[in-house]
Design an enzyme around this catalytic site. Structure first.
Site, short mmCIF file in Angstrom:
data_model
loop_
_atom_site.label_atom_id
_atom_site.label_comp_id
_atom_site.label_asym_id
_atom_site.label_seq_id
_atom_site.Cartn_x
_atom_site.Cartn_y
_atom_site.Cartn_z
N GLU A 87 -16.43 -47.96 -7.64
CA GLU A 87 -17.05 -46.68 -7.36
C GLU A 87 -16.53 -45.63 -8.34
OE1 GLU A 87 -15.91 -45.82 -3.39
OE2 GLU A 87 -13.91 -45.14 -3.92
N GLU A 139 -13.42 -44.40 3.06
CA GLU A 139 -13.36 -45.63 3.82
C GLU A 139 -12.95 -45.29 5.25
OE1 GLU A 139 -10.43 -48.18 2.12
OE2 GLU A 139 -8.82 -46.73 2.33
#
Length: 667
Positions: A200, A288
Site C-alpha cells: 500500500e 488495520e
C-alpha cells in the site's frame, strides 16, 4: 463465570491476564516451552503445562499442543494474549468445536479483520476511509516491484497476517521493493506461519493513532478514546500515550464512530483496536484492525479506569456490557515506554542473557499524585531468550496532564535498574527529555529524523554535568569517610580525608572543594559556582537520590576503579574522582587503544545466520548486502560500509553466532 482459563501465551501479557483472572476468582493455566520452564508466568499461574521446544513454531503456535493442554487442564476458556495464535481463525475454530470459550472475537470477525487485504475491502464498504494500495496478494519480487511502481514510491510492504511490526518494510525504490518483499515474506512465515504479502502507499509524515473498541455479543459496541503510537522504530511501537496530543474532539468522535461502524459490520465482540494513520490536517485513513488485546492497552486503562482484560472475559462468558458510550470519560494522561532487550548503542540490535539485576520503580500512586504501573514477565536472575520478542516490560505513568505524565516517566526511568543485557532505557530517557516529543510535534518518522545515525547516548548539558560531578564528589567523600572509620578502628590511627578533589567526567575535569556538613555537603567549583547537596546515599547502593540546590535528582551508580559509572537521563558517564596530585599524574597516562575491527564483519547480536550473500574473493560495493542474521523473530541485513574485497568467510548459513563473532574478513 468461568472457573478456569488457560493463557495461550507467555511473558508479560500472560502475567497481565493472570492478575485480572486472580482478582476475579478465576484459576489460571500457563503453557510453557523448554526455554520458559523457569519463566514468571509459569510460577504465577495455578498450574502449568509443558508444550514443547523453545521455537514458537514448535510450541506456542502449534494448535494441537495448545488443545492438548486445554484438555489436560480442563480449562473452560482460553485467553490468547497478543501475537502467536491470538488472531488465528483456525485456533478460534478449534476452540469452538471443542466447546471451549475463546476470550476474543468470533471466528468470522478474525477472518475478516485479521487478513489486512479483506479488512480494507470491508472498511471501504463500511464507509471507512482507506489508504490507496494493491488489495490482492503478490506472488514474487518482480510483481512486487511492478505494483510498487504503479502505486508510486514510497510504499509499505506488509504481511497480510502480520502484526507487532513483523513482516513490514518501507521501500523507496525498485531495489528496496525487491529486497523488502523477500524479507517481509520470510519474517511473516517465521512469525505467523503465513507468508502472504500486500503493498500500500506509504503516507509520509503520518501520525499513528488507534481507537480502542469494546463490544459484546448482544449488539452493544463503544469506543474508549484513542492512543497515539507515533514513536516507532522499524514499524514497531516504542512509546505510546493516551489520549493523543494531536486530536481535537471532533476528529476523535469521527474516528471513534468509524471504528464502531467497522466493528459492527463484522459482528465484532470483545476488545479490539482500529488503527489509523492521520496526516497533518487531521485526515485519517484506516490502516488495520487488530482483533485482540493490544500491547499498549494499559494507557487506555489508566485514563478510563476500565480493565480491558476483565471486560474481555465477561464478554466471552456471554455478559452484556454495563458501560455505555456516555459513561466513557478520559481522565488525565498516560504514557507507556516499552523496555526492550536490545542495545541502542548497537543500532538497537537484540540482546540476550541473564538479568543480573532487575529492579523496576515502585508501582502505585506516588507522593505527587502520579501513578506508576509496570507490566512485566521477567524477574531478577531470569534469562532473556533469543527465541521470542525482545520486550521485557511496559512501564506506564499517569498524570493529570501530558507534561506531568512525561515528567513522572522521566523519574521512573531514572530509577529503573537493569543489568546483564543491553537495553533501551537510556534511549527512552532521551526521548522523554527531547523537546520535540515534549511539545507533541511527533510523527512515525520521529526516531529516523532525530537519530539518523542511530542512538549514541546523550551528552549532559553544562549544569547537569556539574551536578553529576557534585554527586560523584559527594559519594566519594562518603566512601572515603567510611574507609577512615574502618581503618581507624583497626589501626587506632584515623586517616584524614582531604577537601580538594578533581572529578573527571569522560575526560573533562571539574576541580572542586567539598565541605561535609551535618546537613549535607557544600561544593565550590574552581569557576566559582556553588552546589549544596543533600543525600542519604551509602556505599553499595545502586541509586543515589539527592537534592542538588533544592532540586531532586536520582542517578544510577556503579562503583568503578577510582570513581563511579553514572547513568542519568540517557547519558552514561564515567566519573573519576582523584586528589589534585593524582589528577595531575593521571593526565600523563597513555590511553588504551581499541582493537581495529574495520576489516571484519562482526555479528552484532547473538543470532542465526539466515544467508551469506557473498563468497571469498568477491568485490563488494558500499551498501551491498553481505549477510542476514535473524534474532528474536527479526531479520537483520548486514551491509558493506565501503568498497572492498572479501578475503575470508568464517560463518555459514544455519550457524548460530555469538555477539561480535567474526562473520567474514576484508582486504
Amino acid at each position: 463465570m468461568f472457573k478456569k482459563i488457560l493463557i495461550a501465551n507467555r511473558g508479560e501479557i500472560a502475567c497481565r491476564v493472570i492478575k485480572t483472572a486472580r482478582a476475579m476468582g478465576i484459576k489460571t493455566v500457563a503453557v510453557y516451552s523448554d526455554a520458559d520452564k523457569d519463566a514468571l508466568h509459569v510460577s504465577m499461574a495455578d498450574e502449568a503445562i509443558h508444550i514443547g521446544p523453545p521455537a514458537a513454531n514448535e510450541s506456542y503456535i502449534v494448535i494441537d499442543k495448545i488443545m492438548d493442554a486445554i484438555k489436560a487442564s480442563g480449562a473452560q476458556a482460553v485467553h490468547p494474549g497478543y501475537g502467536f495464535l491470538s488472531e488465528n481463525p483456525k485456533f478460534a475454530e478449534a476452540l469452538k468445536k471443542a466447546n471451549v470459550a475463546f476470550i476474543g472475537p468470533p471466528v468470522g470477525a478474525i477472518e475478516a479483520m485479521g487478513d489486512k487485504i479483506t479488512s480494507k475491502k470491508l472498511a471501504q464498504e463500511a464507509g471507512v476511509s482507506t489508504v490507496p494500495g494493491h488489495m490482492g496478494l503478490i506472488e514474487d519480487a518482480d510483481e512486487a516491484v511492478k505494483i510498487a511502481s504503479e502505486i508510486g514510491y514510497p510504499v509499505m510492504i506488509k504481511a497480510s497476517a502480520g502484526g507487532g511490526g513483523k513482516g513490514m518494510r518501507i521501500a523507496w525504490d525498485d531495489a528496496g521493493a525487491r529486497e523488502g518483499f523477500q524479507s517481509s515474506k520470510n519474517e511473516a512465515a517465521n512469525s505467523f506461519g503465513d507468508d502472504r504479502i500486500f503493498i500500500e502507499k506509504f503516507v509520509t509524515q503520518p501520525r499513528h493513532i488507534e481507537i480502542q473498541v469494546l463490544a459484546d455479543s448482544h449488539g452493544n459496541c463503544i469506543y474508549l478514546g484513542e492512543r497515539e503510537c507515533s514513536i516507532q522504530r522499524r514499524n514497531q511501537k516504542v512509546i505510546e500515550e493516551a489520549p493523543s496530543p494531536f486530536l481535537d474532539e471532533k476528529t476523535r468522535k469521527a474516528m471513534g464512530e468509524q471504528a464502531v461502524a467497522l466493528a459492527q459490520a463484522v459482528d465484532y465482540s470483545s476488545a479490539g483496536t482500529v488503527e489509523f494513520i492521520v496526516d497533518g490536517d487531521r485526515n485519517f485513513y484506516f490502516l488495520e484492525m487488530n482483533t485482540r488485546l493490544q500491547v499498549e492497552h494499559p494507557v487506555t486503562e489508566l485514563i478510563t479506569g476500565i480493565d480491558l482484560v476483565e471486560q474481555m472475559i465477561r464478554v466471552a462468558y456471554g455478559e452484556k456490557l454495563t458501560i455505555k458510550q456516555s459513561d466513557v470519560t478520559l481522565n488525565g494522561w498516560a504514557i507507556e515506554s516499552r523496555l526492550y532487550a536490545e542495545d541502542p548503542y548497537r543500532n538497537f540490535l537484540p540482546s540476550i542473557g541473564r538479568l543480573t539485576r532487575y529492579r523496576p520503580p515502585q508501582e502505585g500512586e506516588q507522593n505527587d499524585g502520579t501513578i506508576i504501573r509496570n507490566d512485566t514477565g521477567v524477574y531478577e536472575g531470569g534469562e532473556i531468550s533469543m527465541f521470542y520478542d525482545p520486550m521485557i516490560a511496559k512501564l506506564c505513568t499517569w498524570g493529570k496532564d501530558r507534561i506531568t505524565a512525561i515528567d513522572a516517566m522521566r523519574v521512573a526511568l531514572d530509577t529503573f535498574e537493569v543489568d546483564g543485557i543491553g537495553h533501551n532505557l537510556p534511549f527512552l530517557s532521551a526521548v522523554m527529555d527531547h523537546e520535540r516529543f515534549r511539545s507533541g510535534n511527533i510523527t512515525t518518522a520521529f526516531i529516523e529524523e532525530e537519530y539518523p545515525e542511530g542512538f549514541e547516548g546523550t551528552q549532559p548539558d553544562a549544569e547537569t554535568a556539574r551536578n553529576l560531578a557534585a554527586c560523584a564528589a559527594a559519594m566519594n567523600m562518603i566512601a572515603q569517610l567510611r574507609r577512615t572509620r574502618i581503618s581507624g578502628a583497626m589501626t587506632n590511627h584515623k586517616r584524614r580525608v582531604g577537601k580538594d578533589w578533581v572529578v573527571s567526567l569522560d575526560g573533562e575535569e571539574y576541580p572542586l572543594r567539598l565541605k561535609a556538613k551535618n546537613e549535607g555537603a557544600k561544593i565550590k567549583f574552581a569557576d566559582g559556582s556553588k552546589v549544596k547537596l543533600l543525600t542519604d546515599w551509602r556505599p553499595g547502593q545502586t541509586i543515589m537520590r539527592a537534592t542538588v540546590n533544592g532540586a531532586p535528582i536520582a542517578v544510577k551508580v556503579k562503583a568503578i576503579p577510582a570513581g563511579f559509572a553514572l547513568t542519568y537521563r540517557g547519558a552514561d558517564v564515567k566519573a573519576i574522582v582523584l586528589s589534585p596530585r593524582m589528577a595531575e599524574l593521571n593526565r600523563h597516562m597513555i590511553a588504551k587503544v581499541a582493537p581495529d575491527t574495520s576489516k571484519q564483519l562482526l555479528c552484532p547480536m547473538p543470532g542465526l545466520v539466515v544467508d551469506i550473500m557473498v563468497s571469498e574473493g568477491d568485490e563488494v560495493q558500499e551498501g551491498q548486502a553481505l549477510a542476514t542474521v535473524e534474532a528474536m523473530k527479526m531479520e537483520n541485513i548486514l551491509r558493506a560500509e565501503k568498497k572492498t574485497k572479501v578475503t575470508k568467510v568464517h560463518a555459514a548459513k544455519g550457524e548460530s553466532l555469538a555477539v561480535d563473532e567474526v562473520i567474514m574478513e576484508f582486504e
